[in-house]
Scaffold this active site. Sequence first.
Site, PDB file in Angstrom:
ATOM      1  N   LEU A  42       7.061 -10.565  -6.458  1.00 60.03           N
ATOM      2  CA  LEU A  42       7.231 -10.059  -7.831  1.00 60.03           C
ATOM      3  C   LEU A  42       5.974 -10.411  -8.611  1.00 60.03           C
ATOM      4  O   LEU A  42       5.435 -11.503  -8.434  1.00 60.03           O
ATOM      5  CB  LEU A  42       8.465 -10.715  -8.450  1.00 60.03           C
ATOM      6  N   ASN A  43       5.498  -9.480  -9.443  1.00 64.72           N
ATOM      7  CA  ASN A  43       4.492  -9.908 -10.427  1.00 64.72           C
ATOM      8  C   ASN A  43       4.862  -9.442 -11.826  1.00 64.72           C
ATOM      9  O   ASN A  43       5.964  -9.817 -12.279  1.00 64.72           O
ATOM     10  CB  ASN A  43       3.054  -9.642  -9.987  1.00 64.72           C
ATOM     11  N   ASP A  44       4.064  -8.672 -12.502  1.00 67.55           N
ATOM     12  CA  ASP A  44       4.210  -8.489 -13.950  1.00 67.55           C
ATOM     13  C   ASP A  44       5.594  -8.010 -14.406  1.00 67.55           C
ATOM     14  O   ASP A  44       6.189  -7.132 -13.773  1.00 67.55           O
ATOM     15  CB  ASP A  44       3.234  -7.416 -14.455  1.00 67.55           C
ATOM     16  N   GLN A  60       7.097  -5.633 -11.457  1.00 62.15           N
ATOM     17  CA  GLN A  60       6.268  -5.211 -10.327  1.00 62.15           C
ATOM     18  C   GLN A  60       6.825  -5.856  -9.064  1.00 62.15           C
ATOM     19  O   GLN A  60       7.036  -7.074  -9.024  1.00 62.15           O
ATOM     20  CB  GLN A  60       4.825  -5.664 -10.538  1.00 62.15           C
ATOM     21  N   ASP A 163      -2.140  -0.005 -16.926  1.00 62.92           N
ATOM     22  CA  ASP A 163      -1.164  -0.790 -17.684  1.00 62.92           C
ATOM     23  C   ASP A 163      -0.937  -0.260 -19.103  1.00 62.92           C
ATOM     24  O   ASP A 163      -1.117  -0.977 -20.100  1.00 62.92           O
ATOM     25  CB  ASP A 163      -1.571  -2.284 -17.741  1.00 62.92           C
ATOM     26  N   GLU A 221      -6.625  -6.623 -18.225  1.00 58.96           N
ATOM     27  CA  GLU A 221      -5.370  -6.078 -17.727  1.00 58.96           C
ATOM     28  C   GLU A 221      -4.274  -6.241 -18.775  1.00 58.96           C
ATOM     29  O   GLU A 221      -4.326  -7.107 -19.630  1.00 58.96           O
ATOM     30  CB  GLU A 221      -4.953  -6.800 -16.435  1.00 58.96           C
TER      31      GLU A 221
END
Length: 484
Positions: A42-44, A60, A163, A221
């Site tokens: 998992l990220n953002d 994400q 983004d 980002e």
Amino acid sequence: MLSERDLELRKLANEEIERYKDKVEADPYRLNYHHMAPVGLLNDPNGFIQWKGTYHLFYQWMPFDTDHGAKFWGHYSSEDFVHWKHEDIALTPSDWFDENGVYSGSAIAHDDYLYLFYTGNVKDENGERESYQCVAVSEDGVNFEKKGVSVFLPEGYTSHFRDPKVWKEGDTWYMVVGAQSEDLQGKAVLFKSEDFSEWEHLGVITGSGEGKLGEFGYMWECPDLFELDGKHILVVSPQGLEAEGMQFANTYQSGYFAGSLDFEKVRLKHGDFRELDRGFEFYAPQTTLDYKGRRILIGWMGVPDQYEQAQPTIENHWVHCLTIPRELTWNGEQLIQTPLDELKEMRGPVILHSSITIENDQKAVRGIEGKSIELNLEFDEIENQFAIEMFQYASLSYKDGILTLSRPHFEENQKTEFRRVELAGKLKSLRLFIDHSSLEVFVNEGEEVLTSRIFPHSEDEHILFTSLGTSTFSIEQWKLKGFQ
Ligand code: FRU
């Protein structure tokens, strides 16, 4: 209608969840009240919004690996920030415009529909990147239909262009995108639309090499722009800053500029960049404005390229989590971050010690222990040095205006790593949220925050308090229940 490719990817991802379910769920480092992926990386946080009353939070997600790759959007929803439902997969990288990743983006309500704006990441046969700002729409908040590309790459930027965060100002829609200019500098780029369909590229509002900022990173980002207490706040995650004293200690940073955005001149006049969080793991936060008018922020409790592969959960086929939600306010000088009030609903009975004095000693305090807890300390006096040691693993110590968080290095366990922050005044209070493998520290009512993953031995639940000289403080503790 979902395409065959989309259905196939969903099936494969759901099979991957089933395959590793037992292993993932048996991991003692699984968290109790933080968002995680059911398997993989998992990220953002993405698409954070309150829509038709319900809070939606996407993330994400790489289901097939504990590394980065062709991301999906996973999805959680909640009515109250305490009980969360893990929804079906929202988006998969199934189309020509997003086949190497449905990258980060935002959600917006329009005409009774929920829209998602995201970046389609594509790598051609030579490994060259392409990026498209794309749209998907839903009428029920759960099933999304992709509408394809809405913004193509404008001239003057590399394909590191991603983004999108969309908001409405009067009758006009705006979108801010994170970018890299052709001369390899990080920028925040503004678009506008009068009809929610055609987007006009207005230009760079600020960035590395713009105005007085000087060199400030090769890529920006996850920008997020909003008004708070009459100020425009640009939250952004720049890459390529050098460490500077105690600041910018992580591989990449996340912070904000406060100022005023001139929409006509396409310029954000702003002050200095300030990091949102001074712990080891915090990146790519996103905010939303809820029906109560609160500006709420959630971040990723991770940093790209910062020894992610050394995290011990990798062997159980999952990695990373999100932070707890924090309400943002402006105190006239800086952002203040306060754990969202609803989190108090997770509290069990309180354990309270209204006056503890420790003098040149290390002590446990009756009842103060546990792996899923909130701790609140208020200080009357710290004569010299004060420290909290957690699980024989991490420690938080204060001396001469400086708060230091230390833990073993993820790659070289013999080494200790530090993050330090100089407080504006004395240490008055600490509010800690501990959740098995995470620690979030709110200092002096949210003037500073330190967020980190911790991987102590699972059996040890002890917390010890140390004072050099005399320290006097009160302490409250609650066990916190999980949000499932
Ligand atoms: C930030 C980021 C974003 C990108 C996403 C891909 O962590 O690199 O810029 O959209 O992650 O997962």
